[in-house]
Structure formats: C-alpha cells, structure tokens
Design an enzyme around this catalytic site. Structure first.
Site, PDB file in Angstrom:
ATOM      1  N   GLU A 119       0.837  -1.203   0.000  1.00  0.00           N
ATOM      2  CA  GLU A 119       0.000   0.000   0.000  1.00  0.00           C
ATOM      3  C   GLU A 119       0.872   1.253   0.000  1.00  0.00           C
ATOM      4  O   GLU A 119       1.835   1.322   0.744  1.00  0.00           O
ATOM      5  CB  GLU A 119      -0.871   0.020   1.270  1.00  0.00           C
ATOM      6  CG  GLU A 119      -1.607  -1.294   1.502  1.00  0.00           C
ATOM      7  CD  GLU A 119      -2.407  -1.328   2.811  1.00  0.00           C
ATOM      8  OE1 GLU A 119      -2.295  -0.374   3.606  1.00  0.00           O
ATOM      9  OE2 GLU A 119      -3.134  -2.315   3.012  1.00  0.00           O
ATOM     10  N   LYS A 121       2.313   4.499   1.262  1.00  0.00           N
ATOM     11  CA  LYS A 121       2.284   5.008   2.640  1.00  0.00           C
ATOM     12  C   LYS A 121       2.010   6.510   2.581  1.00  0.00           C
ATOM     13  O   LYS A 121       2.864   7.302   2.206  1.00  0.00           O
ATOM     14  CB  LYS A 121       3.613   4.725   3.345  1.00  0.00           C
ATOM     15  CG  LYS A 121       3.578   5.138   4.792  1.00  0.00           C
ATOM     16  CD  LYS A 121       4.801   4.642   5.541  1.00  0.00           C
ATOM     17  CE  LYS A 121       4.717   4.977   7.018  1.00  0.00           C
ATOM     18  NZ  LYS A 121       4.621   6.425   7.267  1.00  0.00           N
ATOM     19  N   ASP A 123       1.350  10.279   3.635  1.00  0.00           N
ATOM     20  CA  ASP A 123       1.956  11.138   4.650  1.00  0.00           C
ATOM     21  C   ASP A 123       0.915  12.167   5.076  1.00  0.00           C
ATOM     22  O   ASP A 123       0.894  13.297   4.606  1.00  0.00           O
ATOM     23  CB  ASP A 123       3.180  11.832   4.030  1.00  0.00           C
ATOM     24  CG  ASP A 123       4.094  12.371   5.101  1.00  0.00           C
ATOM     25  OD1 ASP A 123       3.832  12.122   6.294  1.00  0.00           O
ATOM     26  OD2 ASP A 123       5.070  13.050   4.742  1.00  0.00           O
ATOM     27  N   TYR A 233      -7.386   2.342   5.182  1.00  0.00           N
ATOM     28  CA  TYR A 233      -6.541   1.177   4.928  1.00  0.00           C
ATOM     29  C   TYR A 233      -6.594   0.118   6.022  1.00  0.00           C
ATOM     30  O   TYR A 233      -5.791  -0.807   6.015  1.00  0.00           O
ATOM     31  CB  TYR A 233      -5.087   1.601   4.722  1.00  0.00           C
ATOM     32  CG  TYR A 233      -4.570   2.569   5.777  1.00  0.00           C
ATOM     33  CD1 TYR A 233      -4.357   2.148   7.084  1.00  0.00           C
ATOM     34  CD2 TYR A 233      -4.314   3.899   5.459  1.00  0.00           C
ATOM     35  CE1 TYR A 233      -3.903   3.033   8.046  1.00  0.00           C
ATOM     36  CE2 TYR A 233      -3.859   4.793   6.409  1.00  0.00           C
ATOM     37  CZ  TYR A 233      -3.653   4.356   7.708  1.00  0.00           C
ATOM     38  OH  TYR A 233      -3.211   5.232   8.656  1.00  0.00           O
ATOM     39  N   LYS A 321      10.436   2.590   3.419  1.00  0.00           N
ATOM     40  CA  LYS A 321      10.481   4.035   3.192  1.00  0.00           C
ATOM     41  C   LYS A 321      11.197   4.389   1.881  1.00  0.00           C
ATOM     42  O   LYS A 321      12.108   3.678   1.452  1.00  0.00           O
ATOM     43  CB  LYS A 321      11.213   4.721   4.359  1.00  0.00           C
ATOM     44  CG  LYS A 321      10.555   4.514   5.710  1.00  0.00           C
ATOM     45  CD  LYS A 321       9.219   5.210   5.843  1.00  0.00           C
ATOM     46  CE  LYS A 321       9.332   6.694   6.035  1.00  0.00           C
ATOM     47  NZ  LYS A 321       9.595   7.100   7.408  1.00  0.00           N
ATOM     48  N   CYS A 415      22.553  45.546 -10.662  1.00  0.00           N
ATOM     49  CA  CYS A 415      22.538  44.219 -11.272  1.00  0.00           C
ATOM     50  C   CYS A 415      23.957  43.645 -11.203  1.00  0.00           C
ATOM     51  O   CYS A 415      24.911  44.314 -11.634  1.00  0.00           O
ATOM     52  CB  CYS A 415      22.073  44.328 -12.721  1.00  0.00           C
ATOM     53  SG  CYS A 415      22.331  42.800 -13.646  1.00  0.00           S
ATOM     54  N   CYS A 418      25.270  43.537 -15.160  1.00  0.00           N
ATOM     55  CA  CYS A 418      25.511  44.712 -16.013  1.00  0.00           C
ATOM     56  C   CYS A 418      25.686  46.002 -15.210  1.00  0.00           C
ATOM     57  O   CYS A 418      25.852  47.076 -15.802  1.00  0.00           O
ATOM     58  CB  CYS A 418      24.391  44.865 -17.029  1.00  0.00           C
ATOM     59  SG  CYS A 418      22.834  45.368 -16.283  1.00  0.00           S
ATOM     60  N   CYS A 433      16.360  43.948 -12.824  1.00  0.00           N
ATOM     61  CA  CYS A 433      17.292  44.716 -13.635  1.00  0.00           C
ATOM     62  C   CYS A 433      16.494  45.135 -14.866  1.00  0.00           C
ATOM     63  O   CYS A 433      15.948  44.276 -15.567  1.00  0.00           O
ATOM     64  CB  CYS A 433      18.466  43.829 -14.050  1.00  0.00           C
ATOM     65  SG  CYS A 433      19.421  44.554 -15.399  1.00  0.00           S
ATOM     66  N   CYS A 438      20.912  43.739 -20.856  1.00  0.00           N
ATOM     67  CA  CYS A 438      21.757  43.070 -19.852  1.00  0.00           C
ATOM     68  C   CYS A 438      22.081  41.665 -20.358  1.00  0.00           C
ATOM     69  O   CYS A 438      21.182  40.910 -20.751  1.00  0.00           O
ATOM     70  CB  CYS A 438      21.005  42.995 -18.525  1.00  0.00           C
ATOM     71  SG  CYS A 438      21.770  41.895 -17.318  1.00  0.00           S
TER      72      CYS A 438
END
Ligand code: 9MJ
Length: 681
Positions: A119, A121, A123, A233, A321, A415, A418, A433, A438
């Site tokens: 199945e 798992k 979370d 489940y 896991k 920037c 540039c 910027c 640039c």
C-alpha cells in the site's frame, strides 16, 4: 399541512444528495452539475431549519460544520493504533519476510505462499472513524496510539467520509472502526497557501501540516473550508463484519463507500512487492498527494494474528520508506542570479548533500522578502527539500545552531551582471534589472528560446549560449539563424563535427509550431499552456499580434496577467521587428492547432467513436464540460473512473491518481495536445 410530505421530501433529498456527493467526491464521476446539487442542498437546509427534527445525524447538511468547541474531548481507542517499523532497503524487506516465515514455521507456509498487500504510505494524519449500526458516531485522531482527540464534527466536513455506510449486499456491521489517513492534495495545498498568503496568514510548510492544522480546529466551520481528503486502509474493532484477509477487508471498505487508494496491490508475493515498490517510486513525483514509502502487510488475517504485535508496532507489517527528500546542510554563500525577465533571484550555495539520490548544491531562496521572513543568513544550517522534480528549496533554518559568525544577506542595489541600478516593483516582491540588453537576461532568453519546450535546438546548452553572447555572435533570437560553420568553429571546445551538428540543429529548428514559438518568446506569464491556447484561438502569428488586450482576455481559459503581458509584448516595436527578422531568416511558423475547436456531429469513423474515455487533470484548451460534449457528439462514452474498460485517459495538468491507475492498467494515455489533434482527425 401535515409534516409527512415534507418528511418524505427531506428523506429523498438526504438520500439523493448523499449519493451525488459519493459519486462526486469518491468515484469522481458526478451525474448532476454543481448548480443542481447546490439547489437541492439549499432546499434541504431550508426544510431542516424549519423542522429541526428532520435533521438526522447523517444528513448531508451536517457537513458544513457545527458550533465551535472550547476544547477537544479525548477518547481511548478500543484497539491501540500502532505505528510501523521502518525498512530502507530490499534486504530489510527480505529479512522481514524471512522473520515471518520462521515465526510461521509451525503453520507450514511454503515461502511462495506467504502473500502480502503493498500500500502507498500516505503522509497525512492518521484517524479512526467509528460507525455504529452503519452511522458515523465518533472520529478520533491517532494521538499517542492509545488515546486520541475527538474530532467528529471536523471529520463530518470531509466530503469523502460517508456519514452512513453505503448499502451493499453485505449486512450492516453492528460496529465498524475504520482507520485511515486524512490528507490534502498538492493542488489543494497550493491553493490554500496562496489564499493564506493573500490574507497575510502564515503559510503551511507542507500538506501534512496543513491537514493536521485543519483537523485541529475547534471551529469545524473552518475545517469545512479546507480541501481535506481521506484514504482508508484498516480497521480497529469490528462486530458483524466477516473478512479473512487485508485485501478482502479493503474491498469491503470500498463497498461501504470509503475511498481506498487505487494503487494498493495484493495479495502478491514478496518478489512482486519489491517490484511494486520500484514502480511506486516512479509514480511518486507525479502523484497529487505525498507518500513517503510503501506499507507491506501480511495479507492473511489469521497469519497476522499468529505473528502478533510488539509494544509499539505489529510484526506483520513494515513501512518500506523512500529515500528522504529532506536533508540538513550548510548555506555556504548566497549569490544573485538574473533571470530571463530581469528578476534578481537570491540562490543559496550549499555544502553539497545527497537528497533522494541526487547531489544538491544550490537552492532557490525566491526573493529578499522570503529571506527576511525565514531569517536566512550565510553560514546557517538549513533544512533543504527536493520534492519531485522541482528546484531544491530551503524549508527553514536552525537558529539554535548558530555560532555567531553567520552573515545577514542584503539584496544588491545594482545588477550583478551589467551594474545597472535595479528597481523594486511596487506590487511585487521582485527586484528587477531593467536594462533590456543586460547580457544575463539575454543569455536566459536565448536559453529559453532554444530549450526542449521551445525551438528544441539540440546541443545548444548553457555554456555554448554563454559563449555566443559573450563573443558578440548573438544579441537577438534572429542572430541564431545567421550563425555559420565559420563563425561557430572558433568557439571553445567546438570541433568541426560539433560545429556542423550545431548548424544542422539550428536549421532543423527553423520549422516550428506556433505554440512552441510563442512559448519560446518567453513572454511574462506565458507558459506552454497559454501558448497553446493562443495557437488554438489564432490562425497565425499575425492574427495574434494584431489582437489587443481586450480580445485576448475574452478567450476562455486566459488569465488577465497573461492577456496584458502578451498584448504588451507585441506592442513593443523592437519585439515585432525581431519577429520579422526571425521570419526573414527562414523560420517557418506553422499552426496545426487552430480551427480544431469546431468538431461537429457524430462521426461513425472517428477514432473516439464508441470508445470509453476518462478526462482528468486541468484542461486548458477546452473546459472539461466542453471536451465531454465534443466526445459525446462523436459517439464516445465519457466516464469518471479508470478501469480495464477505459480506452483512453486524457491527462491534463497535475493529473493525479487516475493517471497512475491508467499507467498501471496500461490504458492509453493522451496529453491535451494529442487529444486535440485526435479530436480533429
Ligand atoms: C499509511 N500511512 O498509508 C498503515 N498506512 O497499517 C497504511 N498506514 C498502517 N497502512 C497499520 N497504508 C499501521 C499503520
């Protein structure tokens, strides 16, 4: 007037609404539209307000939430809700299998006959739901495994939870304690967080926290606003329910109206379990909910009982896991990258760490506000995630581990590429910027233009683009098409063969679909879907370029920001001149998506005639209802759930469990573009 006809009407509405809610929320196969459902529910609410004695505990009106509590009651579980031992490798699982065989030696089970269920798992938050004579009377959290909090009013708001067990051929059990996991789907989680952000509320770190926080509301009317879902489940104590295996129990729960995860496999051999784990790992990034592994359970209940339990966990089950998707590492530095649209993005340079099998050395920090909010400093220890295929990000830092040498980060005023002064836009968190020439922006724009989803120029990677821009060979999209063998031959690490391949790849990219071309232009708020939407609605690029914002925003499925961005883009003469140059360089933009909207009449010979089709995920070209109408007109059958009888699954954006199920049943899967193309053949 006597109450009897009203009582009859209330009963009918309660029954029908329950059935429609089940079809919508559990089977995902509604047979009435939302409006009709809402009207029926409104009528039932009216009746029950006038005649409160007709408001039975399992009435669908009870899902909207009850008056707030001041504190949660607690209740002891009839049978403790145990946790699971963990395994991390195939060897761990084979050792679990060997232990079972050894313990069951007296039962003389040949190795191949000890079968398991596998199945996903989930979370989420583990809960137990108690049904007495078929009616939900109590819901509790797992708590410490022995005692949990009573959250009945909150659980009633979860539409997938039956308030009364569905009628089946089975007798109604006197008592049924059902166990499962309350979750929030990824899509619902993102919507929830977006709305919290808009309201200035703290966002949830992940869907599990959001689910837990939602179930822990003393005011169930708040819980009712949260997109909670459930998969069941297992069972606790039962009276009047016969089953001899985990898989039989799951089928019974499904019959009683509970959502049971469609990816559960079993009964299967331990070898098949190991295969199922690998397969589940491949589905994981595409699932719309979070799973952190697979739960493996001995299928036979008699054998489960023989194996018994330890203090905290059953011997007959184990959690296999997945590799962690979160790790802690050090932020060595914070650098600033300039994106395609000039946005400056702070990026954490990390002490390299392996997360889920991939080495991660950078994580996006989004913007300066985010850094401030999370109080991220250079030198901090940080929790980093890599969920699915998304860019790694810093979840939080650990201030308690600071040594005092950590440095606060400041967003630069210029920037970094540039040296132009940056601008902070009023309504956005972004710093930009604004120098259109640039070189950092230009490089990103070119990279996007030639990327897989754009013009897909094979072999034109990051380093090569950097060189082309730095050497002045390319300063616009059109320049790419003027490159010659001689001009690229002088680049670093460019042999004759690579040069020839590159020129050939650029030549091949000259024939391009309109949808790809629009995406490649890299207009703000215009991703693949918006680009396709343009291609469906406009005959050719000239028609699109002539459309104003009003015309664009009138298109179904088009966002306001996108409409403004596209109209804005084509109103800049430099952009239209560039497009003209691209076309003059021989780029041929074709549109095979247009005029495919108007499919008419049943066509005996159509590929979809007589076929059973499921639509899932977010569709962008049509509304789902429109797609359904067109299919019905062609003589197809459109159903809500995937089975062996399904001929095609049409999977839009963020398709979840149906896509996974279709894959496992080897049902033919179409993406939206393939679907639209087939619709028009
Ligand atoms: C989850 N979390 O999905 C169990 N679980 O069984 C499944 N948890 C479990 N089973 C016994 N699928 C204890 C916990």
């Amino acid at each position: 007037m006597t109450i009897d006809p009203i009582r009859e009407e209330a009963r009918t509405l309660q029954k029908e609404l329950t059935e429609h809610s089940y079809r919508y929320h559990v089977l995902d196969d509604p047979v009435i539209d939302d409006h009709t459902y809402d009207r029926m529910l409104k009528r039932l609410v009216e009746i029950e307000e006038q005649y409160p004695e007709l408001s039975v505990p399992d009435s669908p009106t009870r899902r909207v939430g009850a008056p707030p509590l001041s504190v949660f009651d607690t209740a002891e579980h009839s049978i403790p809700m145990l946790s699971l031992d963990n395994g991390f490798t195939a060897d761990d699982i084979l050792a679990f299998h060997q232990r079972n065989l050894k313990a069951l030696e007296k039962a003389a089970i040949p190795a191949g006959r000890l079968l398991y269920t596998a199945e996903p798992k989930l979370d989420g938050v583990a809960v137990e739901l108690t049904y007495e004579k078929g009616v939900l009377t109590l819901a509790t959290t797992r708590g410490d495994g022995r005692t949990g909090e009573v959250i009945t009013d909150n659980i009633r708001t979860v539409e997938q939870v039956p308030l009364r067990l569905r009628q089946t051929d089975r007798p109604v059990p006197d008592l049924l304690e059902v166990r499962g996991e309350v979750i929030i789907h990824q899509s619902g989680f993102e919507l929830l967080n977006r709305s919290r952000l808009n309201k200035g509320d703290a966002v949830f770190a992940n869907p599990r926290n959001a689910a837990a926080g939602s179930l822990r509301q003393l005011d169930s009317r708040i819980t009712a606003q949260r997109p909670l879902a459930i998969f069941v489940y297992g069972v606790g104590l039962t009276r009047g329910l016969d089953f001899t295996s985990q898989s039989q129990m799951l089928s019974a729960l499904k019959d009683f109206g509970f959502p049971v995860n469609p990816l559960i496999r079993g009964p299967i051999s331990i070898e098949a379990v190991l295969e199922a784990y690998k397969y589940l790992g491949t589905l994981r990034p595409d699932l719309d909910y979070e799973i952190d592994g697979m739960v493996i359970k001995v299928d036979d209940i008699g054998l489960q009982q023989q194996l018994g339990e330890k203090t905290k966990s059953p011997r007959w089950a184990i959690a296999y896991k997945f590799p962690a998707s979160e790790k802690t590492t050090r932020i060595n530095d914070i650098i600033v990258q300039v994106g395609r649209t000039g946005t400056l993005t702070p990026v954490a340079e990390l002490e390299p760490v392996s997360i889920g099998g991939v080495t991660v050395s950078r994580a996006t920090l989004h913007n300066a506000d985010e850094i401030k909010r999370k109080d991220i400093r250079i030198g901090d220890q940080a929790l980093v995630t890599r969920a699915g295929d998304v860019i790694p990000k810093v979840v939080k830092i650990f201030p308690s581990q600071r040594k005092g040498t950590e440095a606060v980060f400041h967003m630069p005023d210029i920037c970094p590429v540039c040296n132009t002064r940056v601008r902070r836009l009023e309504e956005e968190a972004a710093v930009k910027c604004i120098n259109a020439s640039c070189s950092a922006q230009l490089k990103e724009r070119i990279r996007h233009f030639v990327s897989k989803k754009g013009l897909d120029v094979d072999g034109l990677g990051k380093k090569l683009v950097d060189q082309l821009v730095d050497k002045g060979l390319v300063s616009s999209f059109a320049d790419l098409f003027t490159l010659t063998l001689e001009s690229v031959a002088g680049l670093d690490r460019m042999g004759n063969k690579s040069a020839a391949n590159l020129i050939q790849a650029i030549e091949a990219a000259k024939k391009v679909s309109m949808a790809r071309f629009i995406f490649a232009l890299g207009i703000d708020h215009t991703g693949e879907n918006a680009a396709r939407l343009m291609a469906v609605n406009f005959k050719d690029l000239d028609a699109l370029m002539a459309a104003d914002e009003l015309a664009l925003s009138a298109i179904h499925g088009m966002g306001d920001k996108t409409a403004r961005a596209i109209a804005g883009f084509f109103s800049v003469p430099e952009n239209t001149i560039n497009i003209e140059k691209i076309r003059l360089a021989g780029v041929d933009i074709t549109n095979d998506l247009y005029q495919e909207v108007g499919v008419e009449g049943p066509k005996e010979s159509h590929v979809f005639a007589g076929k059973t089709i499921v639509l899932t995920g977010t569709l962008t070209v049509f509304k789902r209802s429109e797609a359904k109408e067109k299919l019905l007109a062609l003589g197809a059958k459109v159903t809500g759930s995937v089975s062996k009888k399904t001929d095609f699954l049409v999977a839009g954006e963020s398709a979840g469990s149906k896509l996974a199920k279709a894959e496992s049943l080897k049902v033919k899967i179409l993406d939206e573009i393939q679907f639209v193309e087939m619709l028009n053949t």
